[in-house]
Scaffold this motif. Structure first.
Motif, PDB file in Angstrom:
ATOM      1  N   VAL A 118      13.470  58.088  20.554  1.00  0.00           N
ATOM      2  CA  VAL A 118      12.701  59.133  19.877  1.00  0.00           C
ATOM      3  C   VAL A 118      13.667  60.199  19.384  1.00  0.00           C
ATOM      4  CG1 VAL A 118      10.925  60.906  20.202  1.00  0.00           C
ATOM      5  CG2 VAL A 118      10.743  58.723  21.401  1.00  0.00           C
ATOM      6  N   GLU A 119      13.544  60.558  18.128  1.00  0.00           N
ATOM      7  CA  GLU A 119      14.389  61.640  17.623  1.00  0.00           C
ATOM      8  C   GLU A 119      13.662  62.936  17.947  1.00  0.00           C
ATOM      9  OE1 GLU A 119      15.350  61.225  13.518  1.00  0.00           O
ATOM     10  OE2 GLU A 119      17.275  62.250  13.777  1.00  0.00           O
ATOM     11  N   GLY A 120      14.057  63.563  19.041  1.00  0.00           N
ATOM     12  CA  GLY A 120      13.327  64.714  19.565  1.00  0.00           C
ATOM     13  C   GLY A 120      13.052  64.451  21.026  1.00  0.00           C
ATOM     14  N   ASP A 121      11.951  64.983  21.532  1.00  0.00           N
ATOM     15  CA  ASP A 121      11.714  64.896  22.961  1.00  0.00           C
ATOM     16  C   ASP A 121      10.870  63.682  23.347  1.00  0.00           C
ATOM     17  OD1 ASP A 121      11.499  65.331  25.592  1.00  0.00           O
ATOM     18  OD2 ASP A 121      10.261  67.138  25.463  1.00  0.00           O
ATOM     19  N   ALA A 122      11.528  62.690  23.897  1.00  0.00           N
ATOM     20  CA  ALA A 122      10.846  61.449  24.288  1.00  0.00           C
ATOM     21  C   ALA A 122       9.825  61.702  25.396  1.00  0.00           C
ATOM     22  CB  ALA A 122      11.880  60.427  24.746  1.00  0.00           C
ATOM     23  N   ILE A 123      10.107  62.711  26.230  1.00  0.00           N
ATOM     24  CA  ILE A 123       9.216  62.955  27.373  1.00  0.00           C
ATOM     25  C   ILE A 123       7.840  63.452  26.889  1.00  0.00           C
ATOM     26  CG2 ILE A 123       8.937  64.268  29.517  1.00  0.00           C
ATOM     27  CD1 ILE A 123      12.052  64.325  29.656  1.00  0.00           C
ATOM     28  N   THR A 124       7.850  64.333  25.879  1.00  0.00           N
ATOM     29  CA  THR A 124       6.593  64.827  25.307  1.00  0.00           C
ATOM     30  C   THR A 124       5.739  63.659  24.813  1.00  0.00           C
ATOM     31  OG1 THR A 124       7.769  66.789  24.587  1.00  0.00           O
ATOM     32  CG2 THR A 124       5.640  66.378  23.539  1.00  0.00           C
ATOM     33  N   LEU A 125       6.387  62.729  24.131  1.00  0.00           N
ATOM     34  CA  LEU A 125       5.642  61.590  23.592  1.00  0.00           C
ATOM     35  C   LEU A 125       5.038  60.753  24.731  1.00  0.00           C
ATOM     36  CD1 LEU A 125       4.710  59.712  21.321  1.00  0.00           C
ATOM     37  CD2 LEU A 125       6.947  58.585  21.415  1.00  0.00           C
ATOM     38  N   ALA A 126       5.858  60.457  25.747  1.00  0.00           N
ATOM     39  CA  ALA A 126       5.361  59.637  26.859  1.00  0.00           C
ATOM     40  C   ALA A 126       4.172  60.329  27.535  1.00  0.00           C
ATOM     41  CB  ALA A 126       6.483  59.392  27.858  1.00  0.00           C
ATOM     42  N   ARG A 127       4.294  61.646  27.725  1.00  0.00           N
ATOM     43  CA  ARG A 127       3.203  62.374  28.411  1.00  0.00           C
ATOM     44  C   ARG A 127       1.938  62.374  27.564  1.00  0.00           C
ATOM     45  NH1 ARG A 127       7.022  66.604  31.107  1.00  0.00           N
ATOM     46  NH2 ARG A 127       7.396  65.469  33.053  1.00  0.00           N
ATOM     47  N   ALA A 128       2.084  62.528  26.252  1.00  0.00           N
ATOM     48  CA  ALA A 128       0.918  62.524  25.369  1.00  0.00           C
ATOM     49  C   ALA A 128       0.220  61.166  25.412  1.00  0.00           C
ATOM     50  CB  ALA A 128       1.356  62.863  23.946  1.00  0.00           C
TER      51      ALA A 128
END
Ligand code: CTP
Length: 433
Positions: free
Chosen positions: A58-68
């Motif tokens: 992910v270009e940016g925060d992979a953790i935000t995506l996983a949590r979403a």
């Protein structure tokens, strides 16, 4: 949109995986987080191979995506904010029968090396940095997955052309100095795909070769483990020998024509292995991924295996098996016209996976048959009479128990007793003797 790559994706992934990717891509688009399939999975996709696993960046925060995603679909997330990585434990509704149950997300990163052979220092970075930190052009391709740009290939370093030209090429001249394990990776990919390491890349090896000495036991053994798990391990090790990349690990480590002949069979061996009689019950220690190591090192004397262990830190199991295989290999010429019990006495302390490797590498049918009989039959032979029976006969506890039971077993093995009555008769003789 690059229709060709979309089509390749559809061919390489099953419906459940595609559906999962689609959901991930949709969420990434909503969050305006560009997401890519990257590295080996894109290489294999373009080569038309099956994709076993894929890396998502992910270009940016992979953790935000996983949590979403977990919020929307369920499941759990574990995250390492320091490395920008997250693991999504998928909800039951998204786990299809034979599929994955987790999905990893990595934020694009840059890597720098403090000194040759060190593990990289990682910090978050751009997609371009993430691509340029990689080992070979063919491993540095990214396929965009989110939104309208689904299926767009990002090729900043000529990876696609090198795939077409069948070339393994590093991205910069310091690549092998940064990470000397890449020399072993280069050979693995070259032989796996029947490619060629580019001339300029080959020319970098002599300068980086001495740095192999700086690699930890764990790192260098891992590279060799990966090679020995490949069907074409024989080709890979021969090439490493040719490039003087084995003796630099340890002066005693070599690979000759005889080693090649043993390891060349690995592919066929792995096909027949599950069908062998001693593998059916799934007991014992056969069927571990040690076969390659055992086939390679069995003719090495025990002292040499000890010395190699100092450098490579084999697991305790593998070390025992290698020692056992070496011991038996060194006495194979005496395996002529012995009685079954004599073979059993020589083989019974040796780990099963070592004996299995010796079976596959046996120099002739007669020797092969001895290992076959031992593995499939002789090792299971036990007398009917047990220690309890001896106790009932008031035999005083002591080493005599083992001795008598062994004599009885040997008699069964050598055909001297064929019935329980004959066994009982022999016991009387032994007890009165
Ligand atoms: N990589 C790298 N340098 C290394 C190890 C890995 O640059 N020493 C990068 C490569 O881009 C590689 C990716 O990390 O494609 C993933 O590494 P790995 O899982 O080891 O390899 P795959 O490419 O997936 O290939 P395979 O498992 O088929 O060998």
């Amino acid at each position: 949109m690059e229709h060709r790559f979309v089509r390749l994706l559809k061919e390489a992934l099953d419906a459940a995986q595609l559906d999962l990717l689609k959901r991930v891509a949709e969420e990434a688009e909503t969050l305006a987080l560009p997401i890519y399939m990257i590295g080996g999975s894109v290489r294999d996709l373009l080569l038309g191979s099956v994709i076993k696993d894929f890396d998502l960046t992910v270009e940016g925060d992979a953790i935000t995506l996983a949590r979403a995603l977990a919020k929307k679909y369920g499941g759990k997330v574990t995250a390492h904010p320091k490395f920008g990585t997250a693991k999504w434990f998928l909800p039951h509704s998204l786990i299809s029968s034979n599929e994955r149950d987790t999905l990893d997300f990595v934020s694009t990163r840059s890597e720098t090396y403090k000194h040759p052979g060190a593990l990289p220092t990682v910090r978050l970075g751009t997609l371009e940095e993430d691509i340029r930190r990689r080992d070979f052009t063919i491993n540095a391709l990214a396929l965009r997955l989110d939104g309208q740009r689904f299926g767009e290939l990002i090729d900043l370093v000529g990876g696609q052309a090198d795939l077409e030209r069948k070339v393994i090429r590093v991205l910069h001249p310091k690549s092998f100095v940064d990470d000397p394990t890449r020399m072993y990776r280069a050979v693995r990919y070259e032989q796996r795909y029947a490619f060629q390491i580019a001339e300029e890349t080959l020319a970098l090896i002599p300068h980086a070769r001495p740095l192999v000495a700086k690699l930890s036991a764990q790192r260098i053994r891992h590279e060799l483990d990966l090679i020995l798990q490949e069907d074409d391990a024989a080709l890979m090790l021969r090439r490493l020998e040719e490039l003087n990349l084995l003796s630099i690990i340890h002066p005693a480590l070599s690979f000759d024509d005889a080693s090649y002949a043993r390891l060349e069979k690995l592919h066929t061996i792995r096909e027949v292995q599950p069908l062998l009689p001693w593998n059916v019950d799934k007991q014992g220690r056969v069927n571990k991924p040690y076969l390659g190591w055992l086939l390679w090192l069995m003719p090495f004397p025990r002292e040499t295996i000890g010395a190699l262990n100092e450098r490579l830190h084999f697991t305790a199991d593998l070390y025992d098996s290698l020692m056992g295989a070496s011991s038996i290999h060194s006495i194979l010429s005496s395996f002529v016209d012995l009685k079954p019990s004599q073979y059993v006495e020589r083989l019974e302390a040796v780990p099963l996976d070592a004996l299995e490797a010796l079976y596959f590498a046996a120099p002739n049918e007669r020797t092969k048959d001895i290992f076959f009989k031992y593995l499939a039959e002789w090792r299971h032979v036990k007398p009917h009479i047990t220690g309890d029976d001896l106790k009932k006969r008031n035999l005083a506890p002591g080493p005599k128990y083992a001795l008598i039971l062994r004599r009885l077993r040997n008699a069964w093995l050598d055909g001297q007793v064929k019935t329980e009555e004959e066994e009982a008769k022999l016991l009387e003789t032994l007890l009165s003797g």
